[in-house]
Scaffold this active site. Structure first.
Site, PDB file in Angstrom:
ATOM      1  N   ARG A 248      39.658  38.096  37.707  1.00  0.00           N
ATOM      2  CA  ARG A 248      40.305  36.920  37.141  1.00  0.00           C
ATOM      3  C   ARG A 248      41.084  37.335  35.903  1.00  0.00           C
ATOM      4  O   ARG A 248      40.625  38.141  35.093  1.00  0.00           O
ATOM      5  CB  ARG A 248      39.275  35.844  36.780  1.00  0.00           C
ATOM      6  N   GLU A 277      47.932  32.192  35.234  1.00  0.00           N
ATOM      7  CA  GLU A 277      48.392  32.085  36.607  1.00  0.00           C
ATOM      8  C   GLU A 277      48.656  30.623  36.994  1.00  0.00           C
ATOM      9  O   GLU A 277      47.875  29.748  36.625  1.00  0.00           O
ATOM     10  CB  GLU A 277      47.292  32.676  37.507  1.00  0.00           C
ATOM     11  N   HIS A 295      48.298  37.608  43.350  1.00  0.00           N
ATOM     12  CA  HIS A 295      46.944  37.158  43.687  1.00  0.00           C
ATOM     13  C   HIS A 295      46.722  37.160  45.201  1.00  0.00           C
ATOM     14  O   HIS A 295      46.444  36.126  45.817  1.00  0.00           O
ATOM     15  CB  HIS A 295      46.683  35.755  43.124  1.00  0.00           C
TER      16      HIS A 295
END
Length: 333
Positions: A248, A277, A295
């Site tokens: 993350r 993000e 991602h």
């Protein structure tokens, strides 16, 4: 829905038709103008939801949108919510309303580890730089002894931050490439697992960081791991070190990382996730020493289908009056 999603949607709808009328799907396959507030209002009578993404979880447990839901099967990992004051974790907010929350653990382990290993290879060997040279029609005069020199990874020290399922899968792959495995974790692994992985445990994250050639971030994002890789800790890394993050984005202080990359205080980074993000720091885009991915660490057809099947098992188990196998508990965070 995209073609890859259709097998999952077919299974979800089939579950509804087979006698689980209390189960409904909520899906937002990349549609930015999707009226999620509207669809949530229309779902108020349903008791269980298969949620494909994070934003729907916040709305489902928000009493303003839904007063009857009893279970939420999350298509993926559980994250903290910004929608619910005061930035409450999803599990805690759901627990207050008596909602059972499940996720899909384990099915993405190998896919995410594959991507971490790909970045561990791609950054030191400058794979994207080399590919871009040809695809953008830049001048290339042919092979020469000093052209596009990178660094070998064989024999280098890999420090894994977070030695859960994914961290261990990364370690297995890295061993095959001749890297020395080191790790930091909240709890030390059993000795038989350490022996199998030939892994060295570091109780002190700071001490491990200062001695590694490559760092792989594989821990979850929790309040305790927010900016775990702070500016101070990033400064502990050697200038020749590389950072890879497939976990993350919030685990790394991204601004500090950018400053060090620009200053040449780090050799490079491979990132599949970002602190804000889907916004990507524009300064990262200016760097040649990074490999940036959108991602996609878990983005395999096989993984998505397995995720969907776990969601169905969890919701069907709940609908049948039993405890779902993949319940998310507050004690996990």
């Amino acid at each position: 829905a995209a073609d890859f999603a259709r097998p999952i949607l077919v299974k979800v709808r089939a579950a509804v038709h087979r006698g689980c009328p209390q189960v409904v799907e909520t899906i937002k396959w990349g549609m930015p103008n999707f009226d999620h507030h509207g669809i949530m209002a229309g779902m108020a009578a349903f008791k269980a939801h298969a949620t494909f993404g994070f934003w729907k979880g916040s709305l489902i447990v928000d009493p303003k949108h839904n007063k009857s839901v009893q279970a939420m099967g999350s298509f993926g990992r559980i994250t903290s919510l910004n929608d619910l004051p005061p930035r409450a974790p999803l599990v805690a907010a759901a627990r207050e309303r008596g909602i059972t929350v499940t996720n899909t653990p384990g099915v993405l382990t190998e896919d995410t580890a594959d991507m971490a290993m790909a970045l561990i290879l791609a950054v030191p060997r400058r794979l994207v730089e080399g590919s871009t040279l040809l695809t953008e029609d830049r001048d290339w005069s042919g092979w020469s002894p000093t052209w596009m020199l990178g660094h070998r990874i064989w024999g280098k020290r890999l420090g894994i931050v977070g030695m859960g399922r994914i961290g261990q899968a990364v370690a297995r792959r890295a061993r095959a490439f001749g890297l020395q495995i080191h790790y930091h974790n909240r709890r030390r692994l059993p000795s038989d697992i350490e022996d199998d992985l030939q892994a060295t445990y570091w109780e002190s994250l700071d001490q491990m960081l200062s001695r590694m050639d490559i760092i792989s971030i594989n821990c979850p994002h929790t309040p305790a791991t927010y900016h775990l890789m702070s500016a101070r800790r990033l400064k502990l890394l050697r200038p020749q070190a590389y950072v890879v993050n497939t976990a993350r984005g919030e685990v790394i202080d991204e601004n500090a990382l950018v400053r060090m990359l620009k200053a040449g205080e780090l050799a490079g980074a491979g990132l599949d996730v970002y602190e804000h993000e889907p916004q990507v720091n524009p300064k990262l885009l200016e760097l040649d020493s990074v490999v940036l991915l959108p991602h996609m660490g878990s983005a395999t057809l096989e993984g998505r289908i397995e995720m969907g099947e776990k969601v169905l098992i969890n919701i069907k188990t709940f609908a049948d009056g039993h405890k779902p196998p993949d319940r998310v508990l507050a004690t996990m965070f």
